[in-house]
Design a protein around this motif. Structure first.
Motif, PDB file in Angstrom:
ATOM      1  N   GLY A 133       0.771  -1.238   0.000  1.00 11.46           N
ATOM      2  CA  GLY A 133       0.000   0.000   0.000  1.00 11.46           C
ATOM      3  C   GLY A 133       0.799   1.283   0.000  1.00 11.46           C
ATOM      4  N   PHE A 134       2.146   1.215   0.109  1.00 11.32           N
ATOM      5  CA  PHE A 134       2.906   2.464   0.153  1.00 11.32           C
ATOM      6  C   PHE A 134       4.338   2.269  -0.338  1.00 11.32           C
ATOM      7  CE2 PHE A 134       4.115   0.482   4.113  1.00 11.32           C
ATOM      8  CZ  PHE A 134       5.439   0.854   4.294  1.00 11.32           C
ATOM      9  N   ALA A 135       5.012   3.401  -0.577  1.00  7.24           N
ATOM     10  CA  ALA A 135       6.436   3.425  -0.911  1.00  7.24           C
ATOM     11  C   ALA A 135       7.032   4.681  -0.294  1.00  7.24           C
ATOM     12  CB  ALA A 135       6.651   3.417  -2.420  1.00  7.24           C
ATOM     13  N   GLU A 136       8.298   4.600   0.110  1.00  4.37           N
ATOM     14  CA  GLU A 136       8.980   5.755   0.703  1.00  4.37           C
ATOM     15  C   GLU A 136      10.025   6.312  -0.270  1.00  4.37           C
ATOM     16  OE1 GLU A 136       9.589   6.152   5.236  1.00  4.37           O
ATOM     17  OE2 GLU A 136       9.892   4.015   4.812  1.00  4.37           O
ATOM     18  N   ILE A 137      10.053   7.621  -0.372  1.00 10.45           N
ATOM     19  CA  ILE A 137      11.053   8.319  -1.183  1.00 10.45           C
ATOM     20  C   ILE A 137      11.904   9.149  -0.224  1.00 10.45           C
ATOM     21  CG2 ILE A 137      11.441   9.840  -3.144  1.00 10.45           C
ATOM     22  CD1 ILE A 137       9.787   7.335  -3.788  1.00 10.45           C
ATOM     23  N   ASN A 138      13.195   8.881  -0.196  1.00  8.87           N
ATOM     24  CA  ASN A 138      14.071   9.554   0.761  1.00  8.87           C
ATOM     25  C   ASN A 138      15.179  10.331   0.058  1.00  8.87           C
ATOM     26  OD1 ASN A 138      13.034   8.678   3.420  1.00  8.87           O
ATOM     27  ND2 ASN A 138      13.540   6.636   2.655  1.00  8.87           N
ATOM     28  N   ASP A 139      15.359  11.577   0.473  1.00  9.68           N
ATOM     29  CA  ASP A 139      16.481  12.417   0.047  1.00  9.68           C
ATOM     30  C   ASP A 139      16.589  12.540  -1.469  1.00  9.68           C
ATOM     31  OD1 ASP A 139      17.317  13.037   2.628  1.00  9.68           O
ATOM     32  OD2 ASP A 139      18.513  11.214   2.783  1.00  9.68           O
ATOM     33  N   TYR A 140      15.481  12.794  -2.116  1.00 11.22           N
ATOM     34  CA  TYR A 140      15.483  13.005  -3.568  1.00 11.22           C
ATOM     35  C   TYR A 140      15.728  14.488  -3.839  1.00 11.22           C
ATOM     36  CZ  TYR A 140      14.165  12.431  -8.464  1.00 11.22           C
ATOM     37  OH  TYR A 140      14.171  12.383  -9.830  1.00 11.22           O
TER      38      TYR A 140
ATOM     39  N   ALA B 196       7.742   9.560   8.920  1.00 15.50           N
ATOM     40  CA  ALA B 196       7.106   8.503   8.137  1.00 15.50           C
ATOM     41  C   ALA B 196       5.604   8.400   8.358  1.00 15.50           C
ATOM     42  CB  ALA B 196       7.771   7.166   8.434  1.00 15.50           C
ATOM     43  N   ASN B 197       5.140   8.606   9.575  1.00 11.02           N
ATOM     44  CA  ASN B 197       3.722   8.419   9.875  1.00 11.02           C
ATOM     45  C   ASN B 197       2.944   9.719   9.969  1.00 11.02           C
ATOM     46  OD1 ASN B 197       3.957   5.560  10.045  1.00 11.02           O
ATOM     47  ND2 ASN B 197       4.845   5.767  12.099  1.00 11.02           N
ATOM     48  N   ASP B 198       3.587  10.804   9.593  1.00 14.12           N
ATOM     49  CA  ASP B 198       2.919  12.111   9.622  1.00 14.12           C
ATOM     50  C   ASP B 198       2.103  12.281   8.340  1.00 14.12           C
ATOM     51  OD1 ASP B 198       2.087  14.682   9.887  1.00 14.12           O
ATOM     52  OD2 ASP B 198       4.084  15.577   9.945  1.00 14.12           O
ATOM     53  N   LEU B 199       0.830  12.590   8.473  1.00 16.96           N
ATOM     54  CA  LEU B 199      -0.025  12.778   7.296  1.00 16.96           C
ATOM     55  C   LEU B 199       0.502  13.884   6.391  1.00 16.96           C
ATOM     56  CD1 LEU B 199      -3.604  12.416   8.854  1.00 16.96           C
ATOM     57  CD2 LEU B 199      -2.350  10.760   7.460  1.00 16.96           C
TER      58      LEU B 199
END
Length: 473
Positions: free
Chosen positions: A272-279, A317-320
């Protein structure tokens, strides 16, 4: 009459000297003189006239035919159609004869026109290209990147039309000194202060890759510098290079969907999700999700990320506030499938009770859960199962509860579903314990009926895709 042998003048019969030149006519024998007859002279004149008239007629016919053909071949719409044909064929060499420059400092070449042709051959611009070609053929919409110009006449008679290409300019600004600026991989300059502006052009309308590099960080973006049906043209033509980083979480309704930033795949939706970090952010950065089916690619709407959004240093991560939701339209989720199966098995449970009517109206309603309704072989098996329970004096009813394990979209509006079904058989004899059984359908095929707006079972995968998990022992 006497014809003078010297000058051929026609004298009277009794003349002794030529009245024209004075030559002696004494020895002229009238009997031997040959005088062309009028009929021969007339015949000669008629022959010459006929030849002249025939030649004149042929020449006139050729001229008139040429005018008609010229008016047909060189009329405005056919010239525009030939230009449109060259664009459709991607023939930049031919286009160089049909396109002129709108500025003295810009020279047309096939290599330059290749950029514009390549832009329209991108799948994301397919619709715009179709509209562009139609605009060329009908002249109903402004071409925006071109003017249509009369540039002379063919054979001095027929108006000649060409496209006047309007080149584009790219303005790049940065407030970070020492930023190296590249266009299509070629270095264009290095910022020399906190308020730096670099103008590049004239350029051919098309797609360009702009990148900036500063102290190991790199910012890269594809810029569509085409005016036609491009609402972002002004924004793409005035770029501010800002090499800060962003982080965020993307949620969506299809696992396996690819996360794209501009045209670069950077992550995959999982659970249900994916994380994008430091782009590294750049102006005009857009987020989009794509999912590849067997015969086509589904896409979500595009989401632009502004310069003050999702700063990496603020990411939680869990902040809307750090989440972006991009769902595929009319795609059924696991929850949708679970709700559908729950409703189906609730009805099945009710119909197994002899206290609930199960006649033709109810059977027709139950058939709506299946593709082809009551003609579906799996639907017929369900009816048979319901009737067996109803006719069994020992069994009171069966309570059935589905549990979805996985949902995979295989085609547009088609899903492969694996799910458990928990059967709880209740007996009329209250001294008998209920029997609890669990079975698994490994490859049930469900389809989404767009007209009715509901899921339906196409097939349950056959006996080879059915297994017993717990037989009740």
């Amino acid at each position: 009459m006497k014809i003078c042998p010297n000058c051929k003048y026609k004298n009277t019969e009794d003349a002794h000297f030529c009245e024209n030149c004075g030559h002696s006519l004494e020895n002229i024998n009238l009997d031997t003189q040959i005088i062309p007859s009028a009929s021969k002279q007339k015949k000669s004149i008629n022959q010459h006239s006929k030849i002249f008239i025939a030649l004149f007629s042929v020449i006139a016919a050729m001229l008139i035919g040429g005018l008609f053909f010229g008016n047909y071949y060189y009329n405005y719409h056919r010239q525009m159609n030939r230009i449109a044909d060259a664009f459709e064929a991607g023939d930049s060499e031919k286009l160089t004869k049909m396109v002129i420059s709108g500025e003295e400092d810009y020279q047309i070449s096939s290599k330059k026109l290749d950029r514009l042709v390549d832009y329209y051959q991108l799948s994301s611009h397919e619709k715009n290209f179709t509209d562009f070609i139609e605009s060329l053929r009908t002249n109903q919409v402004e071409l925006q990147d071109f003017n249509i110009k009369q540039t002379g006449r063919y054979f001095g008679l027929f108006k000649k039309y060409q496209l006047e290409l309007l080149p584009v300019y790219l303005k790049i600004s940065t407030d970070q000194a020492g930023t190296e600026i590249f266009l299509d991989g070629k270095k264009q300059g290095t910022s020399k202060g906190d308020d730096y502006l670099l103008t590049l052009g004239p350029l051919t309308p098309g797609r360009y890759e702009l990148s900036g590099r500063l102290e190991g960080q790199e910012n890269q973006a594809n810029l569509d510098l085409v005016r036609y049906k491009n609402n972002d043209f002004e924004k793409n033509s005035n770029v501010h290079l800002d090499l800060h980083r962003i982080s965020f979480k993307v949620t969506s309704n299809i696992d396996g969907a690819q996360v794209y930033l501009d045209d670069e795949a950077v992550a995959t939706i999982d659970e249900g999700f994916a994380e994008i970090n430091d782009y590294v952010w750049h102006q005009g950065l857009t987020l989009e999700l794509r999912y590849q089916l067997d015969d086509e690619e589904l896409k979500t709407s595009s989401r632009r990320i502004d310069d003050d959004e999702y700063l990496a240093e603020d990411y939680e991560a869990n902040d809307l506030q750090s989440m972006i939701t991009l769902d595929f339209s009319e795609v059924q989720t696991s929850n949708d499938v679970q709700n559908f199966l729950t409703e189906l098995y609730d009805d099945l449970s009710d119909y197994t009770s002899e206290y609930v009517t199960f006649e033709t109206p109810q059977k027709n309603d139950f058939g709506k859960y299946f593709v082809n309704a009551r003609e579906n072989s799996d639907e017929q098996d369900f009816e048979k199962f319901i009737n067996e329970i109803r006719d069994d004096n020992g069994r009171n009813r069966v309570k059935a509860q589905p549990e979805v394990e996985s949902v995979t979209m295989t085609l547009e509006n088609q899903y492969t579903v694996q799910y458990l079904i928990h059967y709880d058989t209740v007996f009329n004899d209250r001294n008998l314990d209920e029997i609890k059984q669990v079975f698994r359908y490994k490859q049930a095929t469900l389809k989404y009926n767009t007209e009715d707006g509901q899921l339906q079972i196409d097939n349950l995968g056959g006996i080879e895709n059915f297994e017993t998990v717990d037989e009740g022992s």
